[in-house]
Enzyme design. Structure first.
Site, PDB file in Angstrom:
ATOM      1  N   SER A  51     -40.539  36.654 -34.954  1.00  0.00           N
ATOM      2  CA  SER A  51     -40.528  35.304 -33.943  1.00  0.00           C
ATOM      3  C   SER A  51     -40.364  35.802 -32.683  1.00  0.00           C
ATOM      4  CB  SER A  51     -39.448  34.379 -34.057  1.00  0.00           C
ATOM      5  OG  SER A  51     -39.882  33.110 -33.660  1.00  0.00           O
TER       6      SER A  51
ATOM      7  N   HIS B 223     -30.423  42.872 -31.449  1.00  0.00           N
ATOM      8  CA  HIS B 223     -29.111  43.695 -31.061  1.00  0.00           C
ATOM      9  C   HIS B 223     -28.556  42.930 -29.789  1.00  0.00           C
ATOM     10  CE1 HIS B 223     -29.616  47.319 -33.981  1.00  0.00           C
ATOM     11  NE2 HIS B 223     -30.684  46.732 -33.987  1.00  0.00           N
TER      12      HIS B 223
ATOM     13  N   ASP C  79     -37.223  45.164 -31.023  1.00  0.00           N
ATOM     14  CA  ASP C  79     -38.610  45.875 -30.924  1.00  0.00           C
ATOM     15  C   ASP C  79     -39.494  44.902 -30.570  1.00  0.00           C
ATOM     16  OD1 ASP C  79     -37.430  48.230 -31.543  1.00  0.00           O
ATOM     17  OD2 ASP C  79     -38.609  48.833 -33.167  1.00  0.00           O
TER      18      ASP C  79
END
EC number: 4.1.1.65
Length: 282
Positions: free
Chosen positions: A249, A145, A89
């Site tokens: 980050s 992911h 995200d």
């Protein structure tokens, strides 16, 4: 405070030591009332949607909350083995092609792929290929992911500084992503080689890789560059958890030339979520 004044002030701070101290604090098992109050205050400050994660009382530390999982089913993974799914995200920072061995950081600033990856031979595999830089803000879900299925063939750990990676730093600190500490995961996928680069930042004390618990946490004092190539690559599925930042980050994806094409609508500032399609076969 303008960008340059902000960066000048940051130059005076011991950023790595500060990050280790903050990291230790986030791993402290504070009394439950203190812990819950801190998590609720952080969620209010940054607008975190608490309905997406388990109840706050399951987290033993603030760090566990920051690297929180999502409730099942909230991030469907785009189908198709040759469709690139967003690994995080976040917001698009830059996309493009690796030209003359360099990636664009921001307008007027670029940096070498070899420095980013800590491996000239590996960087050569991505010369002319597509890349995408994705920024995770404090409010974002902070697990990473796999963007494609395939096999993990190796990893590179590159020690470095821990500058912030917010927009002000990206516009001002030259070669920022090749200066900061980072973990490079190398994959073989249906679209050829792919590198997933997790870049650390100020108070991002650690990056952990779930596919191999033996990989040391980053941000260790006196750390040296390390690399490992697996004799038996590790099979992974698209959308499987790769790892997590224990604060926020940036993630950079690189692809082999002629193999992957990114969606042209991925302009700087566009928001993406885990599993959403970023592109596909060239």
């Amino acid at each position: 405070m303008n960008d340059r004044l902000f960066i000048s002030a940051l130059r005076l701070l011991p950023k790595n030591a500060l990050s280790r101290a903050v990291g230790a604090l986030t791993r402290w098992r504070a009394p439950v009332p203190v812990r819950l109050a801190a998590m609720r205050a952080f969620a209010r400050r940054y607008g975190i949607d608490l309905s997406e994660c388990p109840d706050l009382d399951v987290y033993r530390t603030f760090g566990e909350f920051f690297a929180r999982p999502l409730r099942p089913g909230l991030r469907p993974i785009a189908p198709g083995e040759r469709v690139v799914a967003s690994p995080v995200d976040g917001a698009v920072s830059e996309t493009g092609r690796v030209e003359a061995g360099r990636l664009v950081q921001a307008k007027g600033i670029d940096y070498p792929a070899a420095a980013l990856l800590g491996d000239e031979a590996l960087a050569a595999r991505f010369a002319g290929g597509a890349y995408a830089t994705l920024y995770l803000a404090p409010k974002d879900y902070h697990r990473i992911h796999f963007p494609l299925g395939g096999k993990v063939t190796g990893w590179r750990y590159v020690p470095g500084k821990l500058w912030p990676v917010n927009p002000a730093s990206v516009r001002t600190v030259r070669g920022l992503f090749a200066l900061n500490e980072r973990l490079v995961t190398v994959l073989e996928t249906p679209l050829g080689a792919c590198a997933v680069v997790a870049v650390g930042a100020t108070v991002v004390g650690r990056v952990c890789a779930y596919y191999d618990p033996s990989i040391p946490f980053t941000n260790l004092p006196g750390a040296a560059p390390r690399r490992h190539d697996y004799e038996t690559p590790i099979p992974v599925e698209k959308g499987q958890e790769l790892g997590a930042f224990e604060m926020g980050s940036t993630v950079i994806l690189l692809f082999e030339p002629g193999k992957a094409r990114l969606d042209p609508r991925l302009a700087p500032g566009v928001r993406v979520r885990v599993g959403e399609p970023l592109g596909g076969a060239a």
